[in-house]
Design an enzyme around this catalytic site. Structure first.
Site, mmCIF file in Angstrom:
data_model
loop_
_atom_site.group_PDB
_atom_site.id
_atom_site.type_symbol
_atom_site.label_atom_id
_atom_site.label_comp_id
_atom_site.label_asym_id
_atom_site.label_seq_id
_atom_site.Cartn_x
_atom_site.Cartn_y
_atom_site.Cartn_z
ATOM 1 N N ASP A 1 2.502 17.673 -15.369
ATOM 2 C CA ASP A 1 2.299 15.803 -14.959
ATOM 3 C C ASP A 1 4.164 14.848 -15.325
ATOM 4 O O ASP A 1 3.607 15.091 -16.436
ATOM 5 C CB ASP A 1 1.020 15.675 -16.013
ATOM 6 N N ASP B 1 3.018 10.993 -11.340
ATOM 7 C CA ASP B 1 2.392 9.497 -11.332
ATOM 8 C C ASP B 1 2.757 8.664 -10.839
ATOM 9 O O ASP B 1 3.932 8.352 -10.966
ATOM 10 C CB ASP B 1 2.825 9.938 -13.184
ATOM 11 N N GLU C 1 0.669 10.942 -6.817
ATOM 12 C CA GLU C 1 -0.298 10.189 -7.128
ATOM 13 C C GLU C 1 0.160 8.815 -6.381
ATOM 14 O O GLU C 1 0.410 8.058 -7.017
ATOM 15 C CB GLU C 1 -0.498 9.938 -8.627
ATOM 16 N N HIS D 1 -9.707 12.379 -14.854
ATOM 17 C CA HIS D 1 -9.582 11.673 -15.777
ATOM 18 C C HIS D 1 -9.430 9.807 -15.555
ATOM 19 O O HIS D 1 -9.889 9.224 -17.115
ATOM 20 C CB HIS D 1 -7.906 11.938 -16.928
ATOM 21 N N ASP D 2 -8.967 9.272 -14.685
ATOM 22 C CA ASP D 2 -9.162 8.050 -14.449
ATOM 23 C C ASP D 2 -10.661 7.882 -14.212
ATOM 24 O O ASP D 2 -10.704 6.912 -13.393
ATOM 25 C CB ASP D 2 -8.571 7.772 -13.452
HETATM 26 C C1 GLC Z 1 -1.454 6.977 -13.661
HETATM 27 C C2 GLC Z 1 -2.679 8.080 -14.705
HETATM 28 C C3 GLC Z 1 -3.021 7.469 -15.408
HETATM 29 C C4 GLC Z 1 -1.625 6.531 -16.221
HETATM 30 C C5 GLC Z 1 -1.392 5.521 -15.342
HETATM 31 C C6 GLC Z 1 0.002 5.075 -16.042
HETATM 32 O O1 GLC Z 1 -2.632 6.707 -12.969
HETATM 33 O O2 GLC Z 1 -3.534 8.835 -14.131
HETATM 34 O O3 GLC Z 1 -4.370 8.100 -16.494
HETATM 35 O O4 GLC Z 1 -2.815 5.418 -17.596
HETATM 36 O O5 GLC Z 1 -0.891 6.574 -14.032
HETATM 37 O O6 GLC Z 1 0.468 6.387 -16.377
#
Ligand code: GLC
Ligand code: CA
Length: 544
Positions: free
Chosen positions: A96, A196, A246, A320-321
């Site tokens: 990641d 990310d 993402e 995880h979010d």
């Molecule tokens: C993404 C991650 C999340 C994190 C955010 C900032 O959305 O999945 O867990 O808090 O980025 O890095």
């Protein structure tokens, strides 16, 4: 066919996966220990969320050193062994890459703070008098997105936590540093990367107030994002690896460009539009019944739109979010098993690469915490305060967290029915729901009709059926919003996937065309062609 179309990816949140040294926190040796389980499940890749050196203010998404393992999780040797052992089992490791921001503890930021102009230009510093942030943009974790540094008399941008400072991608040295991170891990033998919030990296030239929203329209899918991605992929030679971006609040047109192979950017994208259908007026912290009509429409638009333009989706419900899907769109009590299976099939049969988030494959649920002291996530704790300030009662704020907190998905993996669910010998860092007594890997391995066995079946089907891995997709109009149905078709076969998204029974005649097709899979033990039962799913199949 692209090399990733028949693959399935499993997401591991190391902190909550498996603890081997009894400190209540999962670690890399824990992942090594469970590789045989992942092989048994049948996944091709594992994506590990960040285990790099970090103060852990955002559980590792605040990286202080991209090239070192945080001692909390183990050592570089553990990491090398993990990559090697995974490889021996035919499982590729994906890491990641948090490249939109670094932790403010990163040495680059520390040098910037000391006034070093070279490193100040690694971040986004702006002038504005104390007490008056440069713009009114909001941080995604609440509050204004700028922080004042008195010694420099400047503000820096943080779209997330105040300890997560946004990097300045306009600076070619920053881009070079980040390429070196990729090169380092590629050398170690990792097989892919997840990037990310990568569609936020390109900020506008001019920073101005947003009078319509929280500022995101200025920096989402920003002016140079495609250019930067192409450069990163080209210069690190990762175009043949599995890469997923993402994409926060993105658009279909941008995702086509991010993932169309001709653009040479990424293999695929995550988007989150389907996970906002229970946000009241688009607001995460306002509860609403899921709008199933909207859900179907979003899936149809994205699935068909990406297919028509040679884009590729990452398909998923959980990470995880996000809260656990069985507690969110399913029923985690009466129809726990049926609804978890139906939801699994609904996305696994789509066009795209499916992701399974640890515990989803055994139907793990939200923990239904009833006290604020049980929550650990920075976003949840911030918003709890914000909700109280806005006049909500403690009870109301807790109800919202119970449905929306990111901690819902971060509870430790339920391996068995013992006191700490086989995750640890000590008190776990986040409390485990009681249902681990019956929702756990050990017992589901033994039951033929378990959710775990169903996931194994779905993975296997993707490998066996070209209609699933490569086929076209076409959504079907249905009489009820509660039924989602789509066709998948290849040269060899045609499938019809039907999902009843609610409890109760619904009339279903089938489609004229599918009357004499076989039923390939259902989530009920007795096959039926009549009315749809609560949360029932069926896959009809015709062989050419
Ligand atoms: C993404 C991650 C999340 C994190 C955010 C900032 O959305 O999945 O867990 O808090 O980025 O890095
Ligand atoms: Ca540990």
């Amino acid at each position: 066919m692209n090399h990733f179309q028949d693959k399935v990816i499993y997401q591991i949140y190391p902190k909550s996966f498996m603890d081997t040294n009894g400190d209540g926190i999962g670690d890399l040796r824990g992942v090594i220990q469970k590789l045989d389980y992942l092989k048994y499940l049948g996944v091709d890749y594992i994506w590990l969320t960040p285990f790099f050196v970090s103060p852990q203010n955002d559980n590792g998404y605040d990286v202080a050193d991209y090239l070192a393992v945080d001692p909390l999780f183990g050592t570089m040797e553990d990491c090398e062994e993990l990559i090697d052992q995974a490889d021996k089992r035919g499982i590729g490791v994906m890491l990641d890459m948090v490249f939109n921001h670094t932790s403010t503890s990163h040495q680059w930021f520390q040098k910037a703070l000391s006034g070093d102009p070279q490193y100040m230009d690694y971040y986004i510093f702006r002038d504005s008098p104390q007490g008056q942030p440069p713009t009114n943009w909001e941080s995604k974790f609440g509050g204004n997105a700028w922080e004042y540094v008195p010694s420099l008399k400047k503000w820096y941008l943080h779209l997330f936590d105040v300890t997560q400072a946004d990097l300045n991608w306009e600076n070619p040295n920053v881009r070079e540093e980040l390429k070196n991170v990729i090169r380092f891990w590629k050398e170690k033998g990792v097989k892919g990367f997840r990037f990310d919030v990568v569609n936020l990296i390109s900020k506008p030239e001019v920073f101005e107030d947003d009078h319509q929203g929280d500022g995101r329209r200025f920096y989402t899918d920003g002016p140079h994002v495609h250019e930067y991605l192409k450069e990163l992929v080209r210069d690190t030679g990762i175009d043949q690896m599995v890469t997923v971006g993402e994409m926060s609040s993105t658009t279909l047109d941008n995702c086509i460009r991010y993932s169309n192979p001709e653009e040479k950017e990424l293999s695929m994208c995550f988007n989150f539009h389907h996970l906002k259908v229970d946000y009241k007026d688009g607001k995460k912290w306002e509860l609403m019944e899921p709008d199933l009509a909207a859900l179907k429409k979003i899936f149809a638009t994205w699935q068909e739109g990406m297919a028509e333009n040679n884009g590729w989706n990452a398909v998923f419900w959980c990470n995880h979010d996000q809260p656990r899907i069985v507690s969110r769109l399913g029923d985690d009590k009466t129809y726990w098993k049926e609804s978890a299976k139906m939801l699994a099939a609904a996305v696994h049969m789509m066009r795209g690469t499916p992701y399974i988030y640890q515990g989803e494959e055994i139907g793990m649920t939200n923990p239904h915490y009833d006290r604020i002291s049980l929550y650990k996530d920075v976003e949840s704790l911030n918003y709890y305060e914000i909700m109280l300030e806005q006049g909500k009662t403690k009870q109301q704020a807790l109800e919202i967290l119970e449905a929306r907190s990111r901690d819902n998905s971060r509870t430790p993996m339920q391996w068995d029915g013992s006191d700490f669910a086989g995750f640890t010998q000590a008190e776990p860092w986040l409390s485990i729901p009681d249902n681990h007594r019956y929702i756990n890997v050990e017992s589901e391995k033994e039951q033929g009709d378990s959710i775990l066995q169903f996931y194994r079946k779905l993975i296997q089907l993707r490998k066996e059926h070209t209609a699933i891995s490569q086929g076209t997709i076409e959504f079907v109009e249905t009489d009820s919003d509660e039924i989602m149905a789509y066709f998948r078709e290849s040269k060899e076969e045609k499938l019809l996937v039907v999902c009843h998204m609610k409890d109760g029974c619904l009339p279903w005649e089938g489609l004229e065309e599918t009357k004499d097709w076989d039923i390939l899979l259902t989530n009920y033990s007795q096959e039926s062609r009549g009315n749809l039962r609560p949360y029932e799913m069926r896959i009809y199949r015709k062989k050419y």
